[in-house]
Write a protein that holds these residues in place. Structure first.
Motif, mmCIF file in Angstrom:
data_model
loop_
_atom_site.group_PDB
_atom_site.id
_atom_site.type_symbol
_atom_site.label_atom_id
_atom_site.label_comp_id
_atom_site.label_asym_id
_atom_site.label_seq_id
_atom_site.Cartn_x
_atom_site.Cartn_y
_atom_site.Cartn_z
ATOM 1 N N LEU A 9 -10.745 -12.746 27.894
ATOM 2 C CA LEU A 9 -10.668 -11.626 26.950
ATOM 3 C C LEU A 9 -9.831 -10.493 27.511
ATOM 4 O O LEU A 9 -9.029 -9.873 26.795
ATOM 5 N N LEU A 10 -9.998 -10.204 28.814
ATOM 6 C CA LEU A 10 -9.204 -9.155 29.454
ATOM 7 C C LEU A 10 -7.721 -9.489 29.402
ATOM 8 O O LEU A 10 -6.882 -8.635 29.063
ATOM 9 N N ILE A 11 -7.387 -10.736 29.719
ATOM 10 C CA ILE A 11 -5.983 -11.160 29.683
ATOM 11 C C ILE A 11 -5.425 -11.060 28.263
ATOM 12 O O ILE A 11 -4.301 -10.592 28.043
ATOM 13 N N LEU A 12 -6.221 -11.485 27.265
ATOM 14 C CA LEU A 12 -5.777 -11.439 25.869
ATOM 15 C C LEU A 12 -5.528 -10.000 25.422
ATOM 16 O O LEU A 12 -4.487 -9.703 24.815
ATOM 17 N N LEU A 13 -6.469 -9.114 25.701
ATOM 18 C CA LEU A 13 -6.330 -7.722 25.265
ATOM 19 C C LEU A 13 -5.115 -7.062 25.892
ATOM 20 O O LEU A 13 -4.371 -6.343 25.214
ATOM 21 N N TRP A 22 -8.796 0.704 28.270
ATOM 22 C CA TRP A 22 -9.624 0.327 27.122
ATOM 23 C C TRP A 22 -9.845 -1.182 27.075
ATOM 24 O O TRP A 22 -10.874 -1.645 26.554
ATOM 25 N N ALA A 23 -8.933 -1.962 27.626
ATOM 26 C CA ALA A 23 -9.172 -3.406 27.755
ATOM 27 C C ALA A 23 -10.354 -3.653 28.694
ATOM 28 O O ALA A 23 -11.226 -4.489 28.422
ATOM 29 N N PHE A 24 -10.391 -2.903 29.796
ATOM 30 C CA PHE A 24 -11.520 -3.011 30.722
ATOM 31 C C PHE A 24 -12.820 -2.563 30.052
ATOM 32 O O PHE A 24 -13.878 -3.170 30.251
ATOM 33 N N ALA A 25 -12.746 -1.491 29.266
ATOM 34 C CA ALA A 25 -13.945 -0.995 28.583
ATOM 35 C C ALA A 25 -14.495 -2.040 27.615
ATOM 36 O O ALA A 25 -15.714 -2.236 27.513
ATOM 37 N N ALA A 26 -13.589 -2.734 26.903
ATOM 38 C CA ALA A 26 -14.024 -3.761 25.956
ATOM 39 C C ALA A 26 -14.707 -4.922 26.675
ATOM 40 O O ALA A 26 -15.751 -5.420 26.236
ATOM 41 N N VAL A 27 -14.136 -5.350 27.795
ATOM 42 C CA VAL A 27 -14.733 -6.447 28.568
ATOM 43 C C VAL A 27 -16.079 -6.019 29.137
ATOM 44 O O VAL A 27 -17.049 -6.798 29.142
ATOM 45 N N LEU A 28 -16.159 -4.792 29.610
ATOM 46 C CA LEU A 28 -17.427 -4.288 30.126
ATOM 47 C C LEU A 28 -18.500 -4.292 29.038
ATOM 48 O O LEU A 28 -19.647 -4.708 29.272
ATOM 49 N N GLY A 29 -18.132 -3.854 27.826
ATOM 50 C CA GLY A 29 -19.080 -3.866 26.722
ATOM 51 C C GLY A 29 -19.575 -5.265 26.401
ATOM 52 O O GLY A 29 -20.768 -5.489 26.154
ATOM 53 N N TYR A 30 -18.637 -6.230 26.423
ATOM 54 C CA TYR A 30 -19.033 -7.628 26.173
ATOM 55 C C TYR A 30 -20.012 -8.131 27.224
ATOM 56 O O TYR A 30 -21.033 -8.757 26.894
ATOM 57 N N VAL A 285 -9.912 3.122 35.172
ATOM 58 C CA VAL A 285 -9.880 1.669 35.356
ATOM 59 C C VAL A 285 -10.806 1.258 36.495
ATOM 60 O O VAL A 285 -11.527 0.251 36.405
ATOM 61 N N LEU A 286 -10.798 2.036 37.581
ATOM 62 C CA LEU A 286 -11.667 1.723 38.716
ATOM 63 C C LEU A 286 -13.145 1.751 38.316
ATOM 64 O O LEU A 286 -13.920 0.869 38.699
ATOM 65 N N LEU A 287 -13.543 2.769 37.565
ATOM 66 C CA LEU A 287 -14.938 2.876 37.150
ATOM 67 C C LEU A 287 -15.363 1.644 36.359
ATOM 68 O O LEU A 287 -16.402 1.034 36.644
ATOM 69 N N PHE A 288 -14.565 1.274 35.361
ATOM 70 C CA PHE A 288 -14.905 0.109 34.546
ATOM 71 C C PHE A 288 -14.891 -1.169 35.377
ATOM 72 O O PHE A 288 -15.767 -2.028 35.239
ATOM 73 N N SER A 289 -13.896 -1.303 36.267
ATOM 74 C CA SER A 289 -13.781 -2.533 37.050
ATOM 75 C C SER A 289 -14.924 -2.663 38.052
ATOM 76 O O SER A 289 -15.422 -3.765 38.291
ATOM 77 N N PHE A 290 -15.345 -1.537 38.648
ATOM 78 C CA PHE A 290 -16.473 -1.589 39.574
ATOM 79 C C PHE A 290 -17.740 -2.046 38.854
ATOM 80 O O PHE A 290 -18.523 -2.841 39.384
ATOM 81 N N ILE A 292 -17.865 -3.876 36.097
ATOM 82 C CA ILE A 292 -17.685 -5.304 35.793
ATOM 83 C C ILE A 292 -18.002 -6.141 37.029
ATOM 84 O O ILE A 292 -18.686 -7.172 36.953
ATOM 85 N N GLY A 293 -17.505 -5.677 38.184
ATOM 86 C CA GLY A 293 -17.765 -6.404 39.428
ATOM 87 C C GLY A 293 -19.246 -6.474 39.751
ATOM 88 O O GLY A 293 -19.734 -7.509 40.222
ATOM 89 N N LYS A 294 -19.994 -5.384 39.509
ATOM 90 C CA LYS A 294 -21.433 -5.379 39.757
ATOM 91 C C LYS A 294 -22.135 -6.442 38.905
ATOM 92 O O LYS A 294 -23.032 -7.149 39.390
ATOM 93 N N ILE A 295 -21.729 -6.547 37.643
ATOM 94 C CA ILE A 295 -22.345 -7.540 36.754
ATOM 95 C C ILE A 295 -22.033 -8.955 37.227
ATOM 96 O O ILE A 295 -22.920 -9.821 37.299
#
Length: 432
Positions: A9-13, A22-30, A285-290, A292-295
């Motif tokens: 999904l991240l690659i597609l967005l 916002w691509a990271f935010a969408a993946v985080l929400g999913y 981006v770092l906040l969202f990616s961190f 995502i990494g925790k999950i």
């Protein structure tokens, strides 16, 4: 399966042009919905991850890059390097490569190198006979020397994401960085006279030449002192990478205001605003990616990836090749931040399971970013270089591919399969 879908999904967005944050935010929400995550706890963990002293270096190095451009430092560096090598065959192209390397040894960012060095050099290269498509491709690749030649914002992010020594990571990419610089110079030298002809400057009298050389050297001395102050301070144990970033800003301000006097209050304000905008995007981006990494870590995704790959392939060489290919593919469809703070930590347990040192892996990731940032369809650095070079991306794609295949990928493979290329200097300096 959900984690694989999240990466897809991240690659597609990003592929369809959604802004990176916002691509990271969408993946985080999913992922939050898919794994039923406690958002309060996740937010606290995310903000705690950002509470890292090393991350203070990010805005400071970014600001240094803008100050170098507006304060006249970049122009003096280019003038000095062009005087030294610009009159030889292939000298103008080599000047741009070397200027990007020196600039990278001060600012730590590729985008600032593209904007600063490209603005100064692309038009003179065109006047000397260099095709704009080729010049833009060479600019894109050489600007990535800022990632390999320390200090490097990419390596700071990798160190924070994987909890590795920033100083050791800086030292690990010196060898690959110098190898890439040499490879680009040799490639450019080969192209001159074969793919295009370079017009040499008229010869000056010896008196005029010496007078000009002395003037340019004196003018460039303050600018040339910056990499020695920054790198010497870091490896000499005088200050940490974060303190080095603060010193770089102070030195750039002093040189710009009081020595070159090109820096004004108006250009300083513009530099600060540009640095703040760039840093804001990176931190978001770092906040969202961190998070995502925790999950992903909580759901044991890196461990499952390691088990899957080791069950599929037992040969360490094949695993290294597959990881190289994956990193290049990821870099071709994602930006360097995504590869550094999301993809690299996912692969870390796999690399450690086959005996690859984390610092060595950091050098491999940095080399993959050099290739990915210039590989379509995303190719953010190549697109930026084309905008600076005022040329269509289509005219720069083939030269960029030649540079990637003949220079970038050999450097990445040597870095991957010759660990001493990355680890010798850190051991020599005693930082690991």
């Amino acid at each position: 399966m959900m984690a694989i879908f999240a990466v897809g999904l991240l690659i597609l967005l990003m592929g369809i042009g959604v802004p990176v944050a916002w691509a990271f935010a969408a993946v985080l929400g999913y992922l939050i919905i898919a794994f039923d995550v406690n958002t309060v706890t996740l937010l606290l963990q995310g903000f705690r991850s950002l509470d890292h002293i090393v991350l203070l270096a990010l805005p400071l190095f970014v600001l240094t890059g803008y100050l170098m451009k507006s304060g006249g430092i970049a122009q003096r560096l280019v003038n000095f390097i062009e005087l030294m090598v610009g009159r030889k065959k292939g000298g103008m192209g080599a000047s741009m490569v070397m200027a990007s390397g020196v600039f990278g040894a001060i600012s730590g960012t590729a985008t600032a190198a593209v904007a600063s060095i490209g603005t100064i050099m692309v038009d003179p290269l065109s006047h000397r006979g260099y095709p704009r498509g080729y010049s833009s491709a060479l600019l894109g690749m050489s600007s990535l020397l800022g990632i390999l030649i320390p200090p490097s914002i990419t390596l700071i992010l990798f160190g924070v994401a994987t909890r590795q020594s920033i100083t050791a990571l800086f030292a690990a990419t010196i060898g690959p960085g110098l190898l890439l610089l040499l490879g680009l110079i040799l490639f450019n030298r080969f192209c001159v006279g074969r793919l295009f002809n370079e017009e040499l400057l008229l010869q000056e009298s010896e008196v005029d030449k010496e007078t000009k050389k002395s003037g340019v050297l004196v003018s460039a001395l303050p600018a040339l002192s910056m990499p020695f102050i920054i790198l010497g301070g870091i490896y000499g144990g005088v200050f940490t990478p974060t303190e080095a970033a603060a010193v770089a800003v102070v030195v750039a301000l002093l040189i710009g205001f009081f020595i070159y006097r090109d820096l004004t209050l108006s250009t300083l304000r513009k530099s600060v605003v540009n640095a703040a905008e760039t840093t804001g995007t990176i931190v978001l981006v770092l906040l969202f990616s961190f998070m995502i990494g925790k999950i992903l870590v909580a759901e044991r995704v890196p461990q499952e990836l390691t088990e899957f790959m080791t069950d599929l392939v037992q040969n360490p060489i094949m695993i290294l090749l597959m990881v190289n290919a994956f990193l290049i593919f990821a870099g071709a469809v994602m930006d360097d931040l995504s590869v550094t703070v999301v993809i690299a930590p996912l692969c870390m347990p796999l690399m450690m399971s086959i005996g690859v040192d984390p610092v060595h892996f950091g050098a491999i990731v940095a080399c993959s970013v050099v290739i990915g940032a210039n590989s379509p369809p995303v190719a953010p650095i190549l697109y930026m270089a084309c905008r600076i070079g005022k040329v269509s991306i289509h005219k720069a794609v083939m030269p960029a591919i030649y540079l990637i295949v003949l220079v970038g990928m050999p450097v990445m493979l040597l870095t991957t399969f010759v660990p001493s290329l990355s680890l010798y200097i850190p051991h020599l300096l005693g930082v690991m």
